[in-house]
Write a protein that holds these residues in place. Structure first.
Motif, PDB file in Angstrom:
ATOM      1  N   ALA A 128     -48.811 -11.635  -6.863  1.00 45.18           N
ATOM      2  CA  ALA A 128     -49.982 -12.243  -6.230  1.00 45.18           C
ATOM      3  C   ALA A 128     -50.101 -13.717  -6.598  1.00 45.18           C
ATOM      4  O   ALA A 128     -50.477 -14.555  -5.761  1.00 45.18           O
ATOM      5  CB  ALA A 128     -51.243 -11.486  -6.646  1.00 45.18           C
ATOM      6  N   PHE A 129     -49.792 -14.047  -7.847  1.00 44.11           N
ATOM      7  CA  PHE A 129     -49.833 -15.447  -8.286  1.00 44.11           C
ATOM      8  C   PHE A 129     -48.878 -16.295  -7.451  1.00 44.11           C
ATOM      9  O   PHE A 129     -49.246 -17.375  -6.963  1.00 44.11           O
ATOM     10  CB  PHE A 129     -49.471 -15.526  -9.766  1.00 44.11           C
ATOM     11  N   PHE A 130     -47.661 -15.812  -7.269  1.00 41.27           N
ATOM     12  CA  PHE A 130     -46.682 -16.584  -6.503  1.00 41.27           C
ATOM     13  C   PHE A 130     -47.051 -16.648  -5.021  1.00 41.27           C
ATOM     14  O   PHE A 130     -46.720 -17.620  -4.338  1.00 41.27           O
ATOM     15  CB  PHE A 130     -45.286 -15.998  -6.695  1.00 41.27           C
ATOM     16  N   GLU A 131     -47.758 -15.636  -4.527  1.00 38.68           N
ATOM     17  CA  GLU A 131     -48.223 -15.718  -3.143  1.00 38.68           C
ATOM     18  C   GLU A 131     -49.219 -16.859  -2.977  1.00 38.68           C
ATOM     19  O   GLU A 131     -49.170 -17.607  -1.986  1.00 38.68           O
ATOM     20  CB  GLU A 131     -48.866 -14.400  -2.708  1.00 38.68           C
ATOM     21  N   VAL A 132     -50.121 -17.016  -3.950  1.00 39.97           N
ATOM     22  CA  VAL A 132     -51.101 -18.098  -3.870  1.00 39.97           C
ATOM     23  C   VAL A 132     -50.410 -19.456  -3.968  1.00 39.97           C
ATOM     24  O   VAL A 132     -50.834 -20.425  -3.329  1.00 39.97           O
ATOM     25  CB  VAL A 132     -52.169 -17.931  -4.973  1.00 39.97           C
ATOM     26  N   THR A 133     -49.333 -19.550  -4.753  1.00 45.94           N
ATOM     27  CA  THR A 133     -48.607 -20.822  -4.832  1.00 45.94           C
ATOM     28  C   THR A 133     -47.991 -21.193  -3.487  1.00 45.94           C
ATOM     29  O   THR A 133     -47.803 -22.381  -3.195  1.00 45.94           O
ATOM     30  CB  THR A 133     -47.492 -20.758  -5.893  1.00 45.94           C
ATOM     31  N   GLN A 134     -47.680 -20.200  -2.662  1.00 41.37           N
ATOM     32  CA  GLN A 134     -47.052 -20.461  -1.368  1.00 41.37           C
ATOM     33  C   GLN A 134     -48.070 -20.611  -0.239  1.00 41.37           C
ATOM     34  O   GLN A 134     -47.910 -21.464   0.639  1.00 41.37           O
ATOM     35  CB  GLN A 134     -46.079 -19.320  -1.025  1.00 41.37           C
ATOM     36  N   ARG A 135     -49.124 -19.802  -0.256  1.00 36.50           N
ATOM     37  CA  ARG A 135     -50.052 -19.754   0.875  1.00 36.50           C
ATOM     38  C   ARG A 135     -51.391 -20.417   0.592  1.00 36.50           C
ATOM     39  O   ARG A 135     -52.186 -20.614   1.510  1.00 36.50           O
ATOM     40  CB  ARG A 135     -50.301 -18.296   1.286  1.00 36.50           C
ATOM     41  N   GLY A 136     -51.656 -20.756  -0.647  1.00 33.37           N
ATOM     42  CA  GLY A 136     -52.969 -21.271  -0.996  1.00 33.37           C
ATOM     43  C   GLY A 136     -53.953 -20.134  -1.212  1.00 33.37           C
ATOM     44  O   GLY A 136     -53.567 -18.979  -1.409  1.00 33.37           O
ATOM     45  N   THR A 137     -55.232 -20.442  -1.164  1.00 36.13           N
ATOM     46  CA  THR A 137     -56.269 -19.438  -1.390  1.00 36.13           C
ATOM     47  C   THR A 137     -56.165 -18.306  -0.379  1.00 36.13           C
ATOM     48  O   THR A 137     -56.049 -18.544   0.824  1.00 36.13           O
ATOM     49  CB  THR A 137     -57.663 -20.075  -1.297  1.00 36.13           C
ATOM     50  N   VAL A 138     -56.202 -17.071  -0.878  1.00 33.03           N
ATOM     51  CA  VAL A 138     -56.169 -15.899  -0.006  1.00 33.03           C
ATOM     52  C   VAL A 138     -57.411 -15.061  -0.273  1.00 33.03           C
ATOM     53  O   VAL A 138     -58.018 -15.132  -1.345  1.00 33.03           O
ATOM     54  CB  VAL A 138     -54.898 -15.047  -0.225  1.00 33.03           C
ATOM     55  N   ILE A 139     -57.794 -14.265   0.716  1.00 35.62           N
ATOM     56  CA  ILE A 139     -58.983 -13.428   0.589  1.00 35.62           C
ATOM     57  C   ILE A 139     -58.655 -12.011   1.044  1.00 35.62           C
ATOM     58  O   ILE A 139     -57.629 -11.767   1.696  1.00 35.62           O
ATOM     59  CB  ILE A 139     -60.166 -13.971   1.421  1.00 35.62           C
ATOM     60  N   HIS A 140     -59.536 -11.096   0.685  1.00 37.35           N
ATOM     61  CA  HIS A 140     -59.464  -9.728   1.200  1.00 37.35           C
ATOM     62  C   HIS A 140     -60.889  -9.255   1.433  1.00 37.35           C
ATOM     63  O   HIS A 140     -61.721  -9.297   0.524  1.00 37.35           O
ATOM     64  CB  HIS A 140     -58.757  -8.795   0.217  1.00 37.35           C
ATOM     65  N   ILE A 141     -61.178  -8.829   2.666  1.00 33.83           N
ATOM     66  CA  ILE A 141     -62.509  -8.342   3.025  1.00 33.83           C
ATOM     67  C   ILE A 141     -62.465  -6.824   3.021  1.00 33.83           C
ATOM     68  O   ILE A 141     -61.797  -6.207   3.861  1.00 33.83           O
ATOM     69  CB  ILE A 141     -62.945  -8.878   4.405  1.00 33.83           C
ATOM     70  N   LEU A 142     -63.144  -6.211   2.067  1.00 34.16           N
ATOM     71  CA  LEU A 142     -63.108  -4.761   1.925  1.00 34.16           C
ATOM     72  C   LEU A 142     -63.796  -4.083   3.104  1.00 34.16           C
ATOM     73  O   LEU A 142     -64.949  -4.398   3.435  1.00 34.16           O
ATOM     74  CB  LEU A 142     -63.786  -4.343   0.619  1.00 34.16           C
ATOM     75  N   GLY A 143     -63.085  -3.171   3.744  1.00 37.80           N
ATOM     76  CA  GLY A 143     -63.652  -2.404   4.846  1.00 37.80           C
ATOM     77  C   GLY A 143     -63.878  -3.189   6.115  1.00 37.80           C
ATOM     78  O   GLY A 143     -64.432  -2.656   7.083  1.00 37.80           O
ATOM     79  N   GLY A 144     -63.482  -4.465   6.136  1.00 30.98           N
ATOM     80  CA  GLY A 144     -63.682  -5.282   7.325  1.00 30.98           C
ATOM     81  C   GLY A 144     -65.092  -5.822   7.486  1.00 30.98           C
ATOM     82  O   GLY A 144     -65.395  -6.479   8.486  1.00 30.98           O
ATOM     83  N   TRP A 145     -65.964  -5.560   6.509  1.00 31.48           N
ATOM     84  CA  TRP A 145     -67.342  -6.059   6.580  1.00 31.48           C
ATOM     85  C   TRP A 145     -67.409  -7.432   5.923  1.00 31.48           C
ATOM     86  O   TRP A 145     -67.191  -7.569   4.729  1.00 31.48           O
ATOM     87  CB  TRP A 145     -68.296  -5.105   5.868  1.00 31.48           C
ATOM     88  N   GLU A 146     -67.760  -8.450   6.717  1.00 35.03           N
ATOM     89  CA  GLU A 146     -67.797  -9.808   6.197  1.00 35.03           C
ATOM     90  C   GLU A 146     -69.089 -10.063   5.431  1.00 35.03           C
ATOM     91  O   GLU A 146     -70.104  -9.407   5.663  1.00 35.03           O
ATOM     92  CB  GLU A 146     -67.661 -10.814   7.349  1.00 35.03           C
TER      93      GLU A 146
ATOM     94  N   ILE B 289     -68.016  -7.052   1.071  1.00 44.86           N
ATOM     95  CA  ILE B 289     -67.489  -7.587  -0.185  1.00 44.86           C
ATOM     96  C   ILE B 289     -66.221  -8.372   0.111  1.00 44.86           C
ATOM     97  O   ILE B 289     -65.278  -7.852   0.713  1.00 44.86           O
ATOM     98  CB  ILE B 289     -67.180  -6.456  -1.183  1.00 44.86           C
ATOM     99  N   LEU B 290     -66.212  -9.622  -0.305  1.00 41.45           N
ATOM    100  CA  LEU B 290     -65.057 -10.489  -0.117  1.00 41.45           C
ATOM    101  C   LEU B 290     -64.450 -10.808  -1.471  1.00 41.45           C
ATOM    102  O   LEU B 290     -65.151 -11.244  -2.388  1.00 41.45           O
ATOM    103  CB  LEU B 290     -65.465 -11.777   0.604  1.00 41.45           C
ATOM    104  N   LEU B 291     -63.154 -10.578  -1.601  1.00 41.06           N
ATOM    105  CA  LEU B 291     -62.417 -10.943  -2.802  1.00 41.06           C
ATOM    106  C   LEU B 291     -61.636 -12.215  -2.521  1.00 41.06           C
ATOM    107  O   LEU B 291     -60.927 -12.297  -1.514  1.00 41.06           O
ATOM    108  CB  LEU B 291     -61.461  -9.820  -3.216  1.00 41.06           C
ATOM    109  N   ARG B 292     -61.774 -13.196  -3.391  1.00 43.89           N
ATOM    110  CA  ARG B 292     -61.138 -14.501  -3.182  1.00 43.89           C
ATOM    111  C   ARG B 292     -60.209 -14.811  -4.348  1.00 43.89           C
ATOM    112  O   ARG B 292     -60.599 -14.715  -5.509  1.00 43.89           O
ATOM    113  CB  ARG B 292     -62.204 -15.596  -3.078  1.00 43.89           C
ATOM    114  N   MET B 293     -58.988 -15.201  -4.018  1.00 48.90           N
ATOM    115  CA  MET B 293     -58.022 -15.569  -5.051  1.00 48.90           C
ATOM    116  C   MET B 293     -57.535 -16.984  -4.775  1.00 48.90           C
ATOM    117  O   MET B 293     -56.637 -17.207  -3.966  1.00 48.90           O
ATOM    118  CB  MET B 293     -56.850 -14.583  -5.064  1.00 48.90           C
ATOM    119  N   ASP B 294     -58.176 -17.951  -5.442  1.00 50.54           N
ATOM    120  CA  ASP B 294     -57.710 -19.327  -5.337  1.00 50.54           C
ATOM    121  C   ASP B 294     -56.821 -19.633  -6.535  1.00 50.54           C
ATOM    122  O   ASP B 294     -56.476 -18.743  -7.320  1.00 50.54           O
ATOM    123  CB  ASP B 294     -58.891 -20.296  -5.230  1.00 50.54           C
TER     124      ASP B 294
END
Length: 511
Positions: free
Chosen positions: A50-68, A73-78
């Motif tokens: 996941a760390f290396f993914e952020v180095t390539q794509r920048g900040t990524v998120i995951h929206i649990l259940g599709g509810w914004e 619940i939004l998980l953010r990995m910057d």
């Protein structure tokens, strides 16, 4: 924020350790340990991917259940979250390997403490969730999971001292949680949202906002054992089992600091004044001197290391007065912000590696001697060379001598101090390093001194000594990718930013 690239890794970083921790509860002690170790290795590997993914794509998120947000619940990995998650993965990986061999070596007399593994995996899930959470209530849930698991791990040995220390830890954790939750309730009542991004946009200066900032900061200071709320840390960390002490000192206390940093920089800019930054910096400065002096006065190795944690956490609080800009100073003109952020991040990482190594080394000494009284460390070099080397290297990093990560942190902190003109913090940094050198060299003097008795050291597994040494070396190796790491962190919305304070509040500004 929902237009950022999505990734499954934020959800997996929380879900996988929870799943494996739950599964391990249904197996026998031996299988429980095997499932637990496997879960730790998988979680560490997933975190690094996941760390290396952020180095390539920048900040990524995951929206649990599709509810914004604000309903979902939004998980953010910057980049900042990615660094904390990667640090937890690497340090946690080595501690897990150590714990596997450490508990096996004592299984005949202790049963191997099989509950360590599900508790550690739940704790790891809580830490990952904390670094990824993007709203105040989810942060509360994660710090509660971390607190419950940490207290349970602290009393795992079942000894009287550990139980009393664990009770004190539990009461402090409850007090911190209640203060934090009270502040969250006030914010929700006044704004109708708990999402960090939305709060940063709608929060306005006022009595409610200021009081919320005060009680949330109070709760987090208790959680991270910031001075003067550090009373629970030395007994809890020193009385726990060696792998647990390493986890508590290297990783657990960093969670509350991470939240404090995020909230001050992303949410409460409208209410933070220059004086507030100076006040929290003063608490950090006193912690550096007091914690170092208390460490110097101890006669138990684990108590020395535990009091040292109070001092090292003080350096983290000392970055706040440099990030809160004086009235009339803009973030664009504050050239010291980037060195200050670098100092904070490197202090977190260097302390994690060095302190984990120190506590694991202390565990080996207890295994060899049956206790950790420092007068028995004589001729440690002759009997446990690798452990003595680990203590020496970790100690050098805590002092802040080159070319260690601790040196990078303290050098950048001094650079930020002098560039900002706040010279009064510099003597504290230097005095803290001198006091740290005092108790580290005291230990090394004993380690090289001739033994008064022959044959007092029992043999310990070499693999455990090597693991402690590798963590100590890690506190030096983290300097090698410094340029890359700083460039990577600069992609974070927070790194390199400051708060432009005004007489009655502040306004968030980027460097």
């Amino acid at each position: 924020m929902t237009d950022l690239p999505t990734s499954p890794f934020p959800a997996l970083l929380v879900g996988l350790p929870i799943l494996l921790a739950t599964l391990s509860l249904f197996f026998s002690a031996r299988v429980k340990a095997l499932v637990g170790l496997t879960g730790c290795l998988l979680t560490a590997g997933l975190a690094l991917i996941a760390f290396f993914e952020v180095t390539q794509r920048g900040t990524v998120i995951h929206i649990l259940g599709g509810w914004e947000p604000p309903l979902g619940i939004l998980l953010r990995m910057d980049s900042l979250a990615a660094v904390f998650i990667a640090m937890t993965a690497v340090v946690g990986f080595f501690i897990s390997l150590y714990a596997w061999r450490y508990f096996r070596a004592q299984a005949a007399t202790t049963g191997g403490f099989p509950l360590f593994w599900p508790l550690w995996l739940f704790l790891w899930a809580g830490l990952n969730g904390l670094f990824l959470s993007n709203d105040l209530f989810n942060l509360f849930v994660t710090i509660e999971v971390i607190g419950i698991c940490a207290v349970a791990l602290a009393v795992l040995s079942g000894k009287t001292g550990a139980l009393f220390a664990g009770l004190r830890y539990l009461l402090a954790a409850i007090a911190g949680s209640m203060a934090y939750l009270f502040g969250v309730a006030l914010l929700y009542g006044s704004t109708g949202t708990l999402d960090l991004g939305l709060l940063g946009q709608v929060l306005e200066p006022g009595t409610t906002t200021t009081f919320s900032l005060l009680v949330i900061t109070l709760g987090l200071m208790i959680k991270m054992a910031g001075f003067p709320f550090h009373f629970w840390l030395p007994p809890a960390h020193s009385s726990a089992l060696a792998p647990v002490s390493a986890l508590l000192s290297a990783l657990v206390v960093k969670g509350a600091f991470y939240i404090l940093l995020r909230l001050w920089m992303e949410v409460f800019g409208v209410s933070i004044t220059y004086a507030a930054g100076q006040l929290i910096g003063l608490a950090g400065a006193v912690a550096v001197i007091w914690g170092s002096w208390q460490a110097f006065m101890q006669t138990s190795l684990k108590l020395i290391v535990a009091h040292s944690s109070v001092a090292q956490l003080g350096y983290l609080l000392m970055i706040f007065p440099l990030l809160i800009l004086a009235p009339g100073v803009t973030a664009d003109s504050a050239e010291w912000l980037s060195p200050t952020w670098t100092a904070g991040v490197y202090q977190v990482i260097a302390h994690a590696f060095a302190k984990a190594s120190f506590f694991l080394s202390a565990g080996l000494i207890i295994m060899a001697l049956g206790h950790d009284r420092i007068e028995s460390l004589r001729d440690l070099v002759g009997n446990m060379r690798i452990t003595a080397m680990a203590i020496s290297i970790a100690g050098v990093s805590l002092i802040g001598l080159p070319p260690s990560g601790g040196f990078m942190a303290k050098w950048m902190l001094l650079k930020g101090i002098f560039m900002s003109g706040q010279w009064w913090w510099a003597p504290v940094v230097l005095a803290g390093s001198l006091l740290t050198a005092g108790y580290v060299f005291m230990l090394l003097r004993l380690a090289f001194a001739p033994a008064r008795e022959i044959g007092t050291f029992r043999p310990v597994p070499k693999s455990l000594e090597v693991l402690a040494l590798l963590l100590a070396l890690g506190s030096f190796l983290i300097v090698l990718p410094a340029d890359y790491l700083i460039q990577f962190l600069e992609s974070s919305e927070v790194f390199g930013s400051g708060i432009e304070s005004i007489l009655k509040g502040g306004a968030y500004g980027n460097d």
